[in-house]
Design an enzyme around this catalytic site. Structure first.
Site, PDB file in Angstrom:
ATOM      1  N   ASP A   1       0.844  -1.195   0.000  1.00  0.00           N
ATOM      2  CA  ASP A   1       0.000   0.000   0.000  1.00  0.00           C
ATOM      3  C   ASP A   1       0.884   1.252   0.000  1.00  0.00           C
ATOM      4  OD1 ASP A   1      -3.100   0.766   0.572  1.00  0.00           O
ATOM      5  OD2 ASP A   1      -1.838   2.045   1.815  1.00  0.00           O
ATOM      6  N   ARG A   2       0.688   2.187   0.933  1.00  0.00           N
ATOM      7  CA  ARG A   2       1.507   3.401   0.944  1.00  0.00           C
ATOM      8  C   ARG A   2       2.988   3.063   1.100  1.00  0.00           C
ATOM      9  NH1 ARG A   2      -1.821   6.494  -1.435  1.00  0.00           N
ATOM     10  NH2 ARG A   2      -0.721   8.368  -0.799  1.00  0.00           N
TER      11      ARG A   2
ATOM     12  N   ARG B   1       4.613   2.450  -2.105  1.00  0.00           N
ATOM     13  CA  ARG B   1       4.906   3.695  -2.842  1.00  0.00           C
ATOM     14  C   ARG B   1       6.211   4.321  -2.311  1.00  0.00           C
ATOM     15  NH1 ARG B   1       0.680   3.836  -5.923  1.00  0.00           N
ATOM     16  NH2 ARG B   1      -1.138   2.703  -5.138  1.00  0.00           N
TER      17      ARG B   1
ATOM     18  N   HIS C   1     -11.323   6.625  -1.185  1.00  0.00           N
ATOM     19  CA  HIS C   1     -10.510   7.238  -0.133  1.00  0.00           C
ATOM     20  C   HIS C   1      -9.392   8.087  -0.699  1.00  0.00           C
ATOM     21  CE1 HIS C   1      -8.430   3.536  -1.189  1.00  0.00           C
ATOM     22  NE2 HIS C   1      -7.346   3.966  -0.574  1.00  0.00           N
ATOM     23  N   TRP C   2      -8.933   7.784  -1.920  1.00  0.00           N
ATOM     24  CA  TRP C   2      -7.865   8.588  -2.516  1.00  0.00           C
ATOM     25  C   TRP C   2      -8.302  10.046  -2.660  1.00  0.00           C
ATOM     26  CZ3 TRP C   2      -3.163   7.412  -5.518  1.00  0.00           C
ATOM     27  CH2 TRP C   2      -2.620   6.173  -5.179  1.00  0.00           C
TER      28      TRP C   2
ATOM     29  N   TYR D   1      -2.035  11.333   1.852  1.00  0.00           N
ATOM     30  CA  TYR D   1      -2.829  11.242   0.629  1.00  0.00           C
ATOM     31  C   TYR D   1      -2.821  12.550  -0.157  1.00  0.00           C
ATOM     32  CZ  TYR D   1      -4.427   6.509   1.246  1.00  0.00           C
ATOM     33  OH  TYR D   1      -4.460   5.133   1.330  1.00  0.00           O
TER      34      TYR D   1
ATOM     35  N   HIS E   1      -7.081  -6.855  -0.287  1.00  0.00           N
ATOM     36  CA  HIS E   1      -5.965  -5.915  -0.269  1.00  0.00           C
ATOM     37  C   HIS E   1      -4.913  -6.282   0.760  1.00  0.00           C
ATOM     38  CE1 HIS E   1      -3.806  -2.179  -0.645  1.00  0.00           C
ATOM     39  NE2 HIS E   1      -4.133  -1.772   0.563  1.00  0.00           N
TER      40      HIS E   1
END
Length: 308
Positions: free
Chosen positions: A111-112, A115, A156-157, A220, A285
């Protein structure tokens, strides 16, 4: 608040990196190749509790809380949200690993955290021996796919990226309900059965803190602005991730939407990486918690080749 210890035999450390206090659990064989595991939203390092013990039998395993999350410090807000950019977070990880004596290490991110991991590989390829990305496609691709169907799946983004204090205020009305709905809705079973009660205690603790909710929103906001700028600059320059990359995704995870199935996450990442391999795990997820055995079956052979 005393939280459950989900990493028996691991040390707890807090390291100062560029003005931030980064908390981490560290375990495994001293002198072995190093691996760092990076969590995502809405979680912290606890999400790796079903993966880290198996890895620690072969590797030195470092499991930090990203800045703004868990027990790491919360940076002051900057006008361009750079304080929560993946480049800044990647710098924290690099500094942490160097402080622990690892100049070269493998990175597994979800997830984050994934990134952060691929930004680290872009910015510091010499430090990254291996790169495994769990259940993501590149940030610009996520935004490019925001049609009517996909945007509902990943609402949510846009919601969390709204200007302060809009999402912070709304989440604060029912923070634990928001947390549990988010976690449940991204699993196959659409409930909390995949999550250990001790891990849920860690996640609840963060959502009781308005400052950590705000930090996640800033994460975000960075993902809608400065992170896209950094990724697009690499794409425009023709730069690719040179570290051989493992792509793992949940069969019912966030990248596995109808549009993604036309090309598949591996095809997407081939535009961004020199060399990719990988495959799906039967999960939503949160594959490291929903199906850790299958996740490890993909991770271990790759890490044995690439770590160190």
């Amino acid at each position: 608040m005393t939280l459950p210890d989900l990493f028996p035999g691991f040390d707890s450390i807090t390291v100062e990196i560029d003005g931030q206090s980064i908390f981490a659990r560290v375990g495994g064989r001293a002198g072995a190749p190093a691996i760092v595991l990076l969590h995502g939203y809405p979680q912290d390092h606890a999400m790796w509790h079903r993966i880290a013990p198996a890895l620690s039998a072969r590797f030195r395993v470092v499991v930090p809380d990203l800045r703004g999350y868990g027990r790491s410090s919360i940076p002051a807000v900057e006008a361009d949200h750079a304080q929560m950019s993946k480049r800044r977070m990647a710098g924290d990880v690099l500094g942490l690993m160097r402080r622990l004596g690892s100049e070269r290490f493998a990175v597994v991110g979800h997830d984050r955290g994934a990134r952060v991991a691929y930004r680290l590989a872009f910015d510091h390829p010499g430090a990254v021996s291996g790169l495994a990305l769990l259940d993501i496609v590149p940030t610009p691709v996520m935004w490019e796919r925001m049609d009517a169907t996909f945007s509902r799946k990943v609402y949510h983004w846009s919601f969390l990226a709204q200007p302060a204090p809009v999402p912070e205020t709304m989440i604060a009305k029912a923070p634990i309900e928001h947390l549990f709905q988010t976690l449940a809705s991204w699993t196959v079973e659409k409930d909390l059965s995949a999550f250990d009660p001790g891990a849920l205690a860690h996640y609840r603790a963060a959502f009781r803190d308005p400052a950590r909710i705000a930090a996640a929103c800033e994460d975000y906001r960075a993902g809608a602005t400065i992170d896209v700028e950094h990724d697009e600059a690499d794409r425009a320059a023709g730069r690719k991730i040179v570290v051989p990359t493992l792509i793992v995704w949940g069969s019912a995870g966030l990248p596995a939407d109808a549009k993604a199935k036309e090309s598949g996450p591996l095809a997407v990442w081939r535009d961004w990486c020199v060399e990719v391999d990988g495959g799906p795990v039967e999960a939503g997820h949160f594959l490291a918690e929903e199906n850790p055995e299958a996740t490890l079956r993909l991770l271990l052979p790759y890490l044995e080749r690439r770590a160190g």
